[in-house]
Scaffold this motif. Structure first.
Motif, PDB file in Angstrom:
ATOM      1  N   ASN A   7       0.822  -1.215   0.000  1.00 19.29           N
ATOM      2  CA  ASN A   7       0.000   0.000   0.000  1.00 19.29           C
ATOM      3  C   ASN A   7       0.854   1.262   0.000  1.00 19.29           C
ATOM      4  O   ASN A   7       0.611   2.175   0.767  1.00 19.29           O
ATOM      5  N   SER A  34       2.031   4.864  -1.026  1.00 24.42           N
ATOM      6  CA  SER A  34       1.289   6.032  -1.480  1.00 24.42           C
ATOM      7  C   SER A  34       1.708   6.381  -2.908  1.00 24.42           C
ATOM      8  O   SER A  34       2.790   5.991  -3.361  1.00 24.42           O
ATOM      9  N   GLU A  35       0.857   7.134  -3.604  1.00 28.39           N
ATOM     10  CA  GLU A  35       1.207   7.574  -4.954  1.00 28.39           C
ATOM     11  C   GLU A  35       2.494   8.379  -4.940  1.00 28.39           C
ATOM     12  O   GLU A  35       3.310   8.272  -5.847  1.00 28.39           O
ATOM     13  N   ASP A  83       0.241  -2.108  -5.759  1.00 27.95           N
ATOM     14  CA  ASP A  83      -0.125  -1.353  -4.572  1.00 27.95           C
ATOM     15  C   ASP A  83      -1.604  -0.995  -4.572  1.00 27.95           C
ATOM     16  O   ASP A  83      -2.167  -0.628  -5.604  1.00 27.95           O
ATOM     17  N   GLY A 121      -4.743   1.237  -2.338  1.00 29.40           N
ATOM     18  CA  GLY A 121      -4.872   2.442  -1.543  1.00 29.40           C
ATOM     19  C   GLY A 121      -4.862   2.180  -0.054  1.00 29.40           C
ATOM     20  O   GLY A 121      -4.424   3.016   0.732  1.00 29.40           O
ATOM     21  N   SER A 122      -5.337   1.001   0.348  1.00 35.01           N
ATOM     22  CA  SER A 122      -5.382   0.658   1.768  1.00 35.01           C
ATOM     23  C   SER A 122      -5.405  -0.858   1.917  1.00 35.01           C
ATOM     24  O   SER A 122      -5.657  -1.589   0.950  1.00 35.01           O
ATOM     25  N   ASP A 169      -8.822  -2.122   0.942  1.00 38.33           N
ATOM     26  CA  ASP A 169      -8.982  -2.276  -0.508  1.00 38.33           C
ATOM     27  C   ASP A 169      -8.336  -3.576  -0.984  1.00 38.33           C
ATOM     28  O   ASP A 169      -8.894  -4.289  -1.823  1.00 38.33           O
TER      29      ASP A 169
END
Length: 118
Positions: A8, A10-11, A34, A36-37, A40
Motif C-alpha cells: 500500500n 502512497s502515490e 499497490d 490504496g489501503s 482495498d
C-alpha cells in the motif's frame, strides 16, 4: 523477477521510486502491486483468492478447470475469483487462454499509518 510484492505505497512514494530508478538508481528487484489501503487489498484478495494465488505461484500456465481442481472448488465459483484477479493485475492470461501467476513468491508489505487513519 520471481517475486510480486503487494502493498500500500502512497502515490507519492511510487512516483519518487520511479523517478529515482529513471535517474539511474536501482529499480526494485520485484514487481509491485499497490492498493490504496489494506481494506482495498482484502476486498480483492479474499481468502479464497489468496488460495488460488497460492496454488498458481511458480507453476506456470493452468486452465481454469485445473485451478478449480487444485483448490477443491466448483469451476463457476473459481471463474469469478479468477476474473477479479485478472482485472486487478495479479494474474495474467496467456495467448492460449491459460491463466498464470508469473511469480514464484508473493510478498505482502502493508504499512498501517495511525496519522493517515485519523
Amino acid at each position: 523477477m520471481d517475486t510480486l510484492i503487494i502493498g500500500n505505497q502512497s502515490e507519492q512514494d511510487i512516483r519518487r521510486r520511479v523517478i529515482e530508478a529513471w535517474n539511474g538508481g536501482e529499480a526494485e528487484p520485484a514487481a509491485r502491486l499497490d492498493f490504496g489501503s489494506l481494506d482495498d487489498a482484502w476486498k480483492v484478495l479474499s481468502p479464497k483468492r489468496r488460495e488460488i494465488m497460492s496454488v498458481m505461484a511458480g507453476v506456470g500456465p493452468l486452465t481454469l478447470r485445473e485451478i478449480a481442481r487444485r483448490v477443491h472448488r466448483d469451476v463457476r465459483a473459481v471463474h469469478s475469483d479468477v476474473h477479479t484477479l485478472l482485472r486487478s493485475g495479479v494474474i495474467d492470461k496467456t495467448d492460449d487462454d491459460r491463466l498464470v501467476l508469473p511469480y514464484r513468491f508473493v510478498k505482502f508489505d502493508f504499512m498501517l499509518d495511525s496519522q493517515r487513519a485519523a
